[in-house]
Design a protein around this motif. Sequence first.
Motif, short mmCIF file in Angstrom:
data_model
loop_
_atom_site.label_atom_id
_atom_site.label_comp_id
_atom_site.label_asym_id
_atom_site.label_seq_id
_atom_site.Cartn_x
_atom_site.Cartn_y
_atom_site.Cartn_z
N ALA A 1 51.81 41.29 43.99
CA ALA A 1 50.79 41.05 42.85
C ALA A 1 51.66 40.52 41.71
N THR A 2 50.83 39.88 40.70
CA THR A 2 51.33 39.49 39.47
C THR A 2 51.09 40.26 37.94
N VAL A 3 51.90 39.86 37.11
CA VAL A 3 51.30 41.52 36.75
C VAL A 3 52.04 40.43 35.13
N PRO B 1 41.83 38.31 36.27
CA PRO B 1 42.08 39.15 36.34
C PRO B 1 41.76 40.38 37.55
N ASP B 2 42.43 41.03 38.42
CA ASP B 2 41.82 41.88 39.70
C ASP B 2 41.32 43.23 39.19
N VAL B 3 42.49 43.91 38.25
CA VAL B 3 42.65 44.87 37.68
C VAL B 3 43.36 44.39 36.32
N VAL B 4 42.34 45.37 35.14
CA VAL B 4 43.14 46.13 34.36
C VAL B 4 43.04 46.84 33.26
N THR C 1 45.98 39.83 40.59
CA THR C 1 46.11 40.25 38.92
C THR C 1 46.52 41.01 38.12
N ILE C 2 47.32 42.05 37.94
CA ILE C 2 46.82 42.91 37.38
C ILE C 2 46.84 42.97 35.45
#
Length: 200
Positions: free
Chosen positions: A52-54, A80-83, A17-18
């Motif tokens: 991926a989910t944004v 989230p995995d990425v911020v 998740t981004i």
Amino acid sequence: MGLPMAGMAAAPASPPTILVVGDSLSAEYGLARGAGWVSLLEKRLAERDIAATVVNASISGDTTAGGRARLAPLLAKSRPDVVVIELGGNDALRGLPLAGTEDNLIAMVKAAQAIKAKVLLVGIQVPPNYGGDYMQKFSGVYETVAKKTGSAVTPFLLRGIADVPDAEANFQPDRIHPLASAHPRMLENVWPALAPLLKR
């Protein structure tokens, strides 16, 4: 309970998740829905079969203080995995102290890192009319925060848009917000630093 069988395949990892926390540059201000760089990112991920989910949590007019204040519930909800943090431009427009901007960004990065998320800082630069000294110090905030926190950084979201001859042709009448035609370039500016963060 028996032990796992040797050679048993591990359960597939869930798609990352981004979370994008930004201001009007990421919130499609003045654009048709789906025309902004974050929406274009979703389309690119789909086209490249990258699961991926944004989550776009950008708000027009937001500052680093505003982003800092609302980050905790966003992290708790989306995990989230990425911020991606794209904030700071409105701090400059309001003449807020650079030390406060840096402190807010560091706090946001550390909050994201505390839940094991990878972080990408997306920088912005102020126009030359703010003065060369302020312009240099402001643009340096993102690199400073990245070094202090070990996060990734895209130095200038509007590279190739705001720093070219006849740059006004790339902007809406307010001369602050890019036209839809500029958003593919914005994505290209972000992608090289973002793509490596999606790898597990």
